[in-house]
Motif scaffolding. Sequence first.
Motif, mmCIF file in Angstrom:
data_model
loop_
_atom_site.group_PDB
_atom_site.id
_atom_site.type_symbol
_atom_site.label_atom_id
_atom_site.label_comp_id
_atom_site.label_asym_id
_atom_site.label_seq_id
_atom_site.Cartn_x
_atom_site.Cartn_y
_atom_site.Cartn_z
ATOM 1 N N LEU A 67 -8.113 6.497 0.272
ATOM 2 C CA LEU A 67 -7.967 6.027 -1.619
ATOM 3 C C LEU A 67 -9.153 6.433 -2.226
ATOM 4 C CD1 LEU A 67 -4.887 3.676 -1.461
ATOM 5 C CD2 LEU A 67 -5.020 6.062 -2.205
ATOM 6 N N ASN A 75 -7.748 5.373 -8.613
ATOM 7 C CA ASN A 75 -7.995 4.691 -7.210
ATOM 8 C C ASN A 75 -8.800 4.081 -6.994
ATOM 9 O OD1 ASN A 75 -4.979 4.898 -7.471
ATOM 10 N ND2 ASN A 75 -4.695 7.338 -5.679
ATOM 11 N N TYR A 87 -1.760 -0.643 -4.800
ATOM 12 C CA TYR A 87 -2.876 -0.563 -4.670
ATOM 13 C C TYR A 87 -3.829 -2.188 -4.266
ATOM 14 C CZ TYR A 87 -2.152 3.775 -3.764
ATOM 15 O OH TYR A 87 -2.275 5.467 -3.074
ATOM 16 N N TYR A 132 0.540 -1.312 -0.195
ATOM 17 C CA TYR A 132 0.233 0.276 0.813
ATOM 18 C C TYR A 132 0.794 1.061 0.258
ATOM 19 C CZ TYR A 132 -3.041 4.314 2.316
ATOM 20 O OH TYR A 132 -3.748 4.982 2.274
ATOM 21 N N ILE A 175 -9.257 0.019 -7.088
ATOM 22 C CA ILE A 175 -9.645 -0.978 -5.769
ATOM 23 C C ILE A 175 -10.317 -1.630 -5.618
ATOM 24 C CG2 ILE A 175 -9.844 -0.660 -3.444
ATOM 25 C CD1 ILE A 175 -7.698 1.770 -3.180
ATOM 26 N N MET A 216 -7.759 2.598 3.355
ATOM 27 C CA MET A 216 -7.874 2.063 1.821
ATOM 28 C C MET A 216 -8.956 2.794 1.183
ATOM 29 S SD MET A 216 -5.271 -0.465 1.184
ATOM 30 C CE MET A 216 -5.406 -0.616 -0.393
#
Length: 666
Positions: free
Chosen positions: A130, A320, A93, A88, A324, A126
């Motif tokens: 993100l 991102n 990611y 990370y 993810i 995250m």
Amino acid sequence: MVTVAMMLLFYLNTPTFSQTLETRLAQATAQRNNTARAMLLRELADSVWTFNPPQAEAYAHEAATLAETLHLRSLQAYALSTLGWCRYVQIKYPEAMEAYLQGQIIAEEENDSTTIARILDFKGIMYNILCKDPERALEQHRRALEWFKSVRTRHDSVLQMRLFTDIGADFAALRQPDSSLRYLRMAMTLTKRFGDTLEIVIVQNYIARDLFLQGHLDSALVVYRGARDLGQQYNLLRTLTASLIGISRIQNAQGQWKSAVETGYEALRVAFRTGSKDNILNAYGQMGEAYRRINADSTVHYQALYIKLQDTVYSNTTRNSALIQQVDFEISKKESQIRRLQEDSKRRTMIGIGLGVAAVIFVIAAIVFFRTARRERFATREILRQQQELKKQSYALATSNSELAVTLDNFKAAQTQLVQSERMNAVGMLTAGVMHEINNPNAITYTAISQARTKLQEMTAYFLSLLDDDSKDSEEVKHFETMSHEATSTLDLASDGSARVRAIVANLQGFTKHQEHAGKRGNLADEIRSTLALFRLQFKAVAVELAMPDEIVFAGNFGELNQVFLNLLVNAAQAGATAIRIDTEIRIDTEISPKHVSVRFSDNGGGIPDAVKQKIFEPFFSTKGKGNSGLGLSISKQIVERHGGQVRCESTVESGTTFVIELPKA
């Protein structure tokens, strides 16, 4: 604002510490201690990621692989969580999310609460930072907090502190300052306990932002400045940037635009040193807002930079988030496939085992069948011969079994009687001790009451002697005499009660005397009177007449004989419980012979049938139903026989019952 700050939140170690771990790793490798190697690799990964993330990733990957080989499932799950974090921080990611999900599956199978909470916390970070998805981040952090409930160590209390901070950050991102402040204050309490300066600054920045959202500008400014001072003191650049941006925002809101420009410029300078685009963007935004308010020429310049950087950050965030979520979806599908494959594998394994067991059973059955067929003709003759021998042995065995059953019954009866007798002896000794302890304070009480009664009479007489004749006839003095008389009567009642306690204790002590069979000499009538005193405590409605001369002297164990006497009296009362009335009478007569003393216990109950009378002295025989051992008369008979005497029963239905005890005269 807090990307790297939240990374630093979990492990902050030094190169010196990692060198020590590397030395220990080399020793474990030389000793071929793979378990120690796996644990040291995990610790190395935790210690070096802040200054060497690629090396930390390599350590974590090797630790996870080695732990899987050694079947150390909890260690493997923890190493995978560290591997995800190292990826990370290197902006890998998809690979980070994959490591998190693999570690989560293993940790859930092992019920490893700490690692599950740790991974869920990482995933929540995250999603919040993100993906800009605070709702999903809050879901992950709340799940982590639920798993944390079974955790008790100090390290895990640090994890609890960080979970409170992250949940507060999620609520802050959702614009719910009240909920955010509640969790952040709990986090601050734990943070101060552990003395984590970085955590204190981060929590202060969050609290200040929530106060700003609630409109408490002055309070928020005080908290931001405190966080700024700590950030400057400990060179915490990223948290320092966040504090400066917050101060600039409040100055804009308060109309202090020149101060906002100066503070924003300072925040921008620190943000460029850290390279955080989020912080640079926020600093440009505050400076642009301040210049706009003061109509300065720099407004267009800073707003253009703000818009340009905002587009870049938004594009990166969107990319991102999509990446993810795509990885999360793919990993979830992979997880479902793995679990289905595991279930299919288990089913195939069970089917294979079942078929194997069936095949083995079939082979064994076939072998047994063929061997049985081959030996059957040989066994037939042997069976016929053994049948004849078996008949002879069966007869002998039946006879032996009958004898053994009788012997066993006798043994059980003797054993039970012995236990009952020992129990009665123990209860007797215990009762004697208790009566002794009761008697001592009761004697003091009796004496004190007697002295108090005497003193009261003396005081009354002395008081009256001080008065003249006219005063003695007054109402007050008469009232005093009445009160004195009532007090004396009350003391008399207390004295009588204490005397009664003393009499009961004396009877119990006599009943529970534990003497040897050779025994000492005693008055038989006195012993029976003490037994009657105990009997009357329970059976007050039964009239008992004692017709026995006082000069009968007997040598024996009166503790045991009192037990016999009481048992016969209680049996007589219980036998007539449904038919005997208050005028029922038990009559005791004695016959004195030159050698024996016959004590007769006669009652006017319903009598005993002949069929029952033949069994009354057998152990365990009782007509009183459940809850009765049926050993009373059996033990009584043995006690009398140990004293060289005998007991017999004379009874006719509807005419009462008489038990005769014959004892050798002293």
